[in-house]
Write a protein that holds these residues in place. Sequence first.
Motif, PDB file in Angstrom:
ATOM      1  N   GLY A 140       0.744  -0.917   0.509  1.00  0.00           N
ATOM      2  CA  GLY A 140      -0.143  -0.318  -0.248  1.00  0.00           C
ATOM      3  C   GLY A 140       1.270   1.104   0.630  1.00  0.00           C
ATOM      4  O   GLY A 140       1.544   1.408  -1.358  1.00  0.00           O
ATOM      5  N   ARG A 141       0.689   2.103   1.534  1.00  0.00           N
ATOM      6  CA  ARG A 141       1.247   3.601   1.274  1.00  0.00           C
ATOM      7  C   ARG A 141       2.546   3.352   2.612  1.00  0.00           C
ATOM      8  O   ARG A 141       3.201   4.349   2.485  1.00  0.00           O
ATOM      9  N   TYR A 142       2.583   2.607   2.545  1.00  0.00           N
ATOM     10  CA  TYR A 142       3.997   1.953   3.486  1.00  0.00           C
ATOM     11  C   TYR A 142       5.229   1.349   2.941  1.00  0.00           C
ATOM     12  O   TYR A 142       5.162  -0.052   1.617  1.00  0.00           O
ATOM     13  N   TRP A 143       6.545   1.519   2.891  1.00  0.00           N
ATOM     14  CA  TRP A 143       7.845   1.401   1.965  1.00  0.00           C
ATOM     15  C   TRP A 143       8.881   0.890   3.423  1.00  0.00           C
ATOM     16  O   TRP A 143       8.833   1.475   4.424  1.00  0.00           O
ATOM     17  N   VAL A 144       9.197  -0.165   3.725  1.00  0.00           N
ATOM     18  CA  VAL A 144      10.641  -0.418   4.325  1.00  0.00           C
ATOM     19  C   VAL A 144      11.573  -1.369   3.299  1.00  0.00           C
ATOM     20  O   VAL A 144      11.823  -1.884   2.421  1.00  0.00           O
ATOM     21  N   GLN A 145      12.471  -0.520   3.446  1.00  0.00           N
ATOM     22  CA  GLN A 145      14.452  -0.685   3.748  1.00  0.00           C
ATOM     23  C   GLN A 145      14.875  -1.240   4.619  1.00  0.00           C
ATOM     24  O   GLN A 145      14.612  -0.274   5.446  1.00  0.00           O
ATOM     25  N   HIS A 146      15.353  -3.028   4.534  1.00  0.00           N
ATOM     26  CA  HIS A 146      16.110  -2.988   5.835  1.00  0.00           C
ATOM     27  C   HIS A 146      17.217  -3.484   5.302  1.00  0.00           C
ATOM     28  O   HIS A 146      17.705  -3.464   3.999  1.00  0.00           O
ATOM     29  N   PHE A 147      18.347  -3.069   6.175  1.00  0.00           N
ATOM     30  CA  PHE A 147      19.756  -2.897   5.650  1.00  0.00           C
ATOM     31  C   PHE A 147      20.957  -3.741   6.807  1.00  0.00           C
ATOM     32  O   PHE A 147      20.053  -4.085   8.077  1.00  0.00           O
ATOM     33  N   GLY A 148      21.761  -4.239   6.555  1.00  0.00           N
ATOM     34  CA  GLY A 148      22.030  -5.795   7.576  1.00  0.00           C
ATOM     35  C   GLY A 148      23.901  -6.288   7.186  1.00  0.00           C
ATOM     36  O   GLY A 148      23.951  -5.809   5.920  1.00  0.00           O
ATOM     37  N   LYS A 149      24.305  -6.336   7.713  1.00  0.00           N
ATOM     38  CA  LYS A 149      25.579  -7.239   7.927  1.00  0.00           C
ATOM     39  C   LYS A 149      25.117  -8.574   8.640  1.00  0.00           C
ATOM     40  O   LYS A 149      24.891  -8.243   9.675  1.00  0.00           O
TER      41      LYS A 149
END
Length: 171
Positions: A145-154
């Motif tokens: 929908g209108r929600y964005w999520v960006q995950h970063f990791g090591k």
Amino acid sequence: MRIVILILLFPITLFSQSRGNSSTKVTKEFMVERVNELREKGCTCAGRYMPPVDPIRWEEKLVHSAQIHARSMYEYRFFAHIGPDGKDVGDRMERVGYRWQFAGENLGEGQRHFMQVFRDWIKSPSHCKLLMDPRMEDMGIARKGRYWVQHFGKSLPNNMYRKNQRYSEGM
């Protein structure tokens, strides 16, 4: 439109983005290329120059962890790094089997296409710093929908005990 730093949700499959009357497909390769272009040239975040850093890699487990949070925000109509279940980005990564040493999350709300949310993250000091964090090696993005999520990791090396750090700045 609101943005929050933690990480972005995006399915592995392509999704449509409208640009006027035409519809284009945005791929994981396109998103990784845009992030890596920024990381390669460096940028200024909140008046502080961030030098170039190594490229980021697409990680399917992080896509899945981002999807979990994007779906939750969509279903429960909230916008925050901590879900109604009390879980944060590290918990979501662990749930999908990503053994992390460093974890971070960018959030966005209301942007209609990837380039819009990406530009908003670059304009935000805390989101920009996470995009340029040299400790982050993997990325996954999702949208519901209108929600964005960006995950970063090591990821944590196989033979190491967990000494992990979560980053959830900039709500």
